[in-house]
Enzyme design. Structure first.
Site, PDB file in Angstrom:
ATOM      1  N   MET A  27       0.846  -1.194   0.000  1.00 32.94           N
ATOM      2  CA  MET A  27       0.000   0.000   0.000  1.00 32.94           C
ATOM      3  C   MET A  27       0.878   1.240   0.000  1.00 32.94           C
ATOM      4  O   MET A  27       1.647   1.464   0.939  1.00 32.94           O
ATOM      5  CB  MET A  27      -0.942   0.000   1.216  1.00 32.94           C
ATOM      6  CG  MET A  27      -2.005  -1.078   1.155  1.00 32.94           C
ATOM      7  SD  MET A  27      -3.046  -1.141   2.644  1.00 32.94           S
ATOM      8  CE  MET A  27      -1.923  -1.966   3.791  1.00 32.94           C
ATOM      9  N   LEU A  28       0.772   2.027  -1.063  1.00 31.94           N
ATOM     10  CA  LEU A  28       1.616   3.194  -1.258  1.00 31.94           C
ATOM     11  C   LEU A  28       1.455   4.170  -0.098  1.00 31.94           C
ATOM     12  O   LEU A  28       0.329   4.495   0.304  1.00 31.94           O
ATOM     13  CB  LEU A  28       1.256   3.875  -2.582  1.00 31.94           C
ATOM     14  CG  LEU A  28       2.250   4.913  -3.107  1.00 31.94           C
ATOM     15  CD1 LEU A  28       3.610   4.263  -3.371  1.00 31.94           C
ATOM     16  CD2 LEU A  28       1.714   5.549  -4.383  1.00 31.94           C
ATOM     17  N   GLN A  78       7.708  -5.448  -4.046  1.00 30.81           N
ATOM     18  CA  GLN A  78       6.803  -5.322  -5.179  1.00 30.81           C
ATOM     19  C   GLN A  78       7.353  -4.289  -6.156  1.00 30.81           C
ATOM     20  O   GLN A  78       7.617  -3.140  -5.798  1.00 30.81           O
ATOM     21  CB  GLN A  78       5.389  -4.913  -4.781  1.00 30.81           C
ATOM     22  CG  GLN A  78       4.473  -5.005  -6.015  1.00 30.81           C
ATOM     23  CD  GLN A  78       3.060  -4.557  -5.785  1.00 30.81           C
ATOM     24  OE1 GLN A  78       2.825  -3.386  -5.508  1.00 30.81           O
ATOM     25  NE2 GLN A  78       2.110  -5.467  -5.922  1.00 30.81           N
ATOM     26  N   CYS A 108      -2.484  -2.338 -10.145  1.00 33.44           N
ATOM     27  CA  CYS A 108      -2.773  -0.939  -9.843  1.00 33.44           C
ATOM     28  C   CYS A 108      -3.421  -0.248 -11.044  1.00 33.44           C
ATOM     29  O   CYS A 108      -2.898  -0.318 -12.161  1.00 33.44           O
ATOM     30  CB  CYS A 108      -1.490  -0.209  -9.456  1.00 33.44           C
ATOM     31  SG  CYS A 108      -1.759   1.515  -8.995  1.00 33.44           S
ATOM     32  N   HIS A 179      -6.505 -10.023  -6.782  1.00 33.15           N
ATOM     33  CA  HIS A 179      -7.472  -9.079  -6.221  1.00 33.15           C
ATOM     34  C   HIS A 179      -8.808  -9.400  -6.878  1.00 33.15           C
ATOM     35  O   HIS A 179      -8.943  -9.266  -8.103  1.00 33.15           O
ATOM     36  CB  HIS A 179      -7.042  -7.645  -6.522  1.00 33.15           C
ATOM     37  CG  HIS A 179      -7.893  -6.609  -5.849  1.00 33.15           C
ATOM     38  ND1 HIS A 179      -7.432  -5.355  -5.547  1.00 33.15           N
ATOM     39  CD2 HIS A 179      -9.179  -6.641  -5.413  1.00 33.15           C
ATOM     40  CE1 HIS A 179      -8.400  -4.645  -4.976  1.00 33.15           C
ATOM     41  NE2 HIS A 179      -9.472  -5.416  -4.888  1.00 33.15           N
ATOM     42  N   ASN A 219      -7.158 -11.463  -2.460  1.00 29.10           N
ATOM     43  CA  ASN A 219      -7.076 -10.120  -1.899  1.00 29.10           C
ATOM     44  C   ASN A 219      -8.369  -9.384  -2.238  1.00 29.10           C
ATOM     45  O   ASN A 219      -8.974  -9.627  -3.262  1.00 29.10           O
ATOM     46  CB  ASN A 219      -5.847  -9.412  -2.490  1.00 29.10           C
ATOM     47  CG  ASN A 219      -5.760  -7.933  -2.118  1.00 29.10           C
ATOM     48  OD1 ASN A 219      -5.576  -7.095  -2.985  1.00 29.10           O
ATOM     49  ND2 ASN A 219      -5.880  -7.620  -0.852  1.00 29.10           N
ATOM     50  N   GLY A 220      -8.767  -8.471  -1.334  1.00 29.13           N
ATOM     51  CA  GLY A 220      -9.925  -7.633  -1.618  1.00 29.13           C
ATOM     52  C   GLY A 220     -11.048  -7.788  -0.612  1.00 29.13           C
ATOM     53  O   GLY A 220     -11.670  -8.839  -0.549  1.00 29.13           O
ATOM     54  N   GLY A 221     -11.285  -6.748   0.174  1.00 24.56           N
ATOM     55  CA  GLY A 221     -12.448  -6.705   1.047  1.00 24.56           C
ATOM     56  C   GLY A 221     -12.407  -7.600   2.268  1.00 24.56           C
ATOM     57  O   GLY A 221     -13.420  -7.755   2.945  1.00 24.56           O
ATOM     58  N   ARG A 242      -6.176  -2.758   3.752  1.00 20.76           N
ATOM     59  CA  ARG A 242      -6.543  -1.626   4.589  1.00 20.76           C
ATOM     60  C   ARG A 242      -6.894  -2.021   6.027  1.00 20.76           C
ATOM     61  O   ARG A 242      -6.564  -1.305   6.973  1.00 20.76           O
ATOM     62  CB  ARG A 242      -7.710  -0.874   3.940  1.00 20.76           C
ATOM     63  CG  ARG A 242      -7.369  -0.392   2.535  1.00 20.76           C
ATOM     64  CD  ARG A 242      -8.538   0.293   1.864  1.00 20.76           C
ATOM     65  NE  ARG A 242      -8.711   1.650   2.349  1.00 20.76           N
ATOM     66  CZ  ARG A 242      -7.982   2.685   1.946  1.00 20.76           C
ATOM     67  NH1 ARG A 242      -7.028   2.512   1.061  1.00 20.76           N
ATOM     68  NH2 ARG A 242      -8.198   3.890   2.426  1.00 20.76           N
TER      69      ARG A 242
END
Length: 336
Positions: A27-28, A78, A108, A179, A219-221, A242
Site C-alpha cells: 500500500m503506497l 513489489q 494498480c 485481487h 485479496n480484496g475486502g 486496509r
C-alpha cells in the site's frame, strides 16, 4: 549509482518455502519499513510486502529504495514496471539485498501507473508479463510472483483471466495473488477501484480448482480472521490490505489462529513496549516521531479511549522535538 545502506544489506537466511497463508498488501505511503517493523512484532509468520517501487526509482532515484530492516523477513519487494531489461536489473539487486520474493504489480489502476505502461493495464499484454517474469527469474534465485486483478474494463470473463494466468505460468511463475475485483482503467479513481467493482471470490476459487498446482492467494475486502479462515479452506493464502493497516492489532493472532502455532498472544501494551526501542533509535538518527506514529493510531482500535489515543498522537507527534513522551502521555490519557 544506487545508495548503500546498513538496512537490508545482509543476505536473507537460507531460503525455505515461503509461508503464504497470510500477507499484508503493498500500500503506497502506508506499508513502509516502519509499519512493516510494527507488523512483524505481532506475527513471525506473515509475509510482508513493500510499497510498490518503480524500476525507475530504484535505478535512477537518489535515495535507497531497497532499504529495509533485517527483522522484516520474510519480505517481498513489489516492483512496478514493464521494461524487461530494467526489471531484470532490479530483480538482481533485490536478490543481492536479501529480499525473499519479487512481486510484479499487474493490479494498480491509477492513471500515473497506466501512463508508465504498468499495473493493471498489463493484463492486456500477458506475453509481455511472461517475458518480464522470465527475465527476472533468470537473474534472481528467489520466487517471482504476480499480483493481478480478475479482469479490466470489459475484458472480465473467466476465459480472459485464465489466458493471462496460463501465459504467465508458462514463464515459470507458480504463485499468483488475485485481487477479486476487476479494474476500470477509465472513469474510476484508485480508491473507487477498491470499492465499486463488485468482489467475485468464487472466480478466484474456481481458478484454484482449475489450476491446483499453482499457489493462489486472494485479496480484496477481507476484514477479519474468520473471513481469512473461510478463504483458506479453498485457497493457499489471503492478503489483507486496509484492515491490516487501520486495525493493526488484528495481526497479533495470525500465528495462532491461521498458522497453528502455540504461543502467547501479545497484548497491545506489550506490542507498544517492544516497539519503543525501535522508535527511540529512529529519533536518535534524526527521524521525526510522526514518521512512525502515523502507523500506530489504530493500535487500540475497539478499546475504550481509542479516540483519545488517536487524537493526542495526531495533535502532538508532528511537533518539532516530539519524543517518546507523546506516546506515553497518549496511553495515560486513555486510561485516566
Amino acid at each position: 549509482m544506487i545508495a548503500s545502506s546498513k538496512l537490508g544489506c545482509k543476505p536473507a537466511t537460507p531460503m525455505k518455502p515461503l509461508n503464504r497463508t497470510f500477507s499484508i498488501a503493498p500500500m503506497l505511503d502506508w506499508t513502509d519499513r516502519h509499519y512493516r517493523y510494527l507488523a512483524r512484532l505481532m506475527s513471525a509468520e506473515l509475509l510482508l510486502y513493500t510499497e510498490m517501487v518503480t524500476t525507475g526509482a530504484i535505478i535512477h532515484g537518489k535515495g535507497d529504495y531497497l532499504a529495509y530492516n533485517e527483522e522484516e523477513h520474510p519480505l517481498a519487494l513489489q516492483l512496478g514496471g514493464s521494461n524487461v531489461h530494467d526489471l531484470a536489473i532490479c530483480a538482481k539487486l533485490a536478490a543481492e539485498r536479501g529480499y525473499d520474493e519479487i512481486n510484479l504489480n499487474v493490479g494498480c489502476p491509477s492513471d500515473r501507473v497506466q501512463s508508465g505502461r504498468f499495473g493493471a493495464c498489463l493484463m492486456e499484454e500477458p506475453a509481455l508479463v511472461a517475458e518480464c517474469v522470465n527475465a527476472m527469474r533468470a537473474v534472481a534465485d528467489i520466487p517471482v510472483t504476480v499480483k493481478t486483478r480478475i479482469g479490466i474494463d470489459d475484458q472480465d470473463s473467466y476465459e480472459f483471466l485464465t489466458e493471462f494466468v496460463e501465459t504467465v505460468r508458462d514463464s515459470g511463475c507458480d504463485a499468483f495473488i488475485i485481487h477479486a475485483r476487476k479494474a476500470w482503467l477509465q472513469g474510476l479513481s484508485p480508491k473507487e477501484n477498491r470499492e465499486i467493482p463488485p468482489l467475485d471470490y468464487d472466480r478466484v476459487y474456481r481458478l484454484k480448482g482449475d489450476y491446483p498446482e499453482l499457489s493462489i492467494s486472494i485479496n480484496g475486502g477481507i476484514k477479519s480472521l474468520e473471513e481469512c479462515k473461510t478463504h483458506l479452506t479453498k485457497l493457499d493464502g489471503v492478503m489483507v490490505g486496509r484492515e491490516a493497516y487501520q486495525n493493526p492489532y488484528m495481526l497479533a493472532e495470525i500465528d495462532q489462529q491461521l498458522c497453528g502455532i502455540e504461543k502467547p498472544v501479545l497484548s497491545r501494551d506489550a506490542v507498544l513496549e517492544k516497539f519503543i526501542p525501535y522508535i527511540e533509535k529512529h529519533l536518535q538518527a534524526g527521524g521525526r516521531l510522526n514518521h512512525i506514529t502515523r502507523h500506530m493510531t489504530g493500535l487500540f482500535q475497539g478499546e475504550a479511549g481509542s479516540r483519545i489515543w488517536r487524537r493526542y498522537i495526531s495533535e502532538n507527534a508532528h511537533k518539532p522535538g516530539s519524543g517518546i513522551e507523546v506516546i506515553e502521555q497518549a496511553r495515560k490519557n486513555m486510561i485516566s
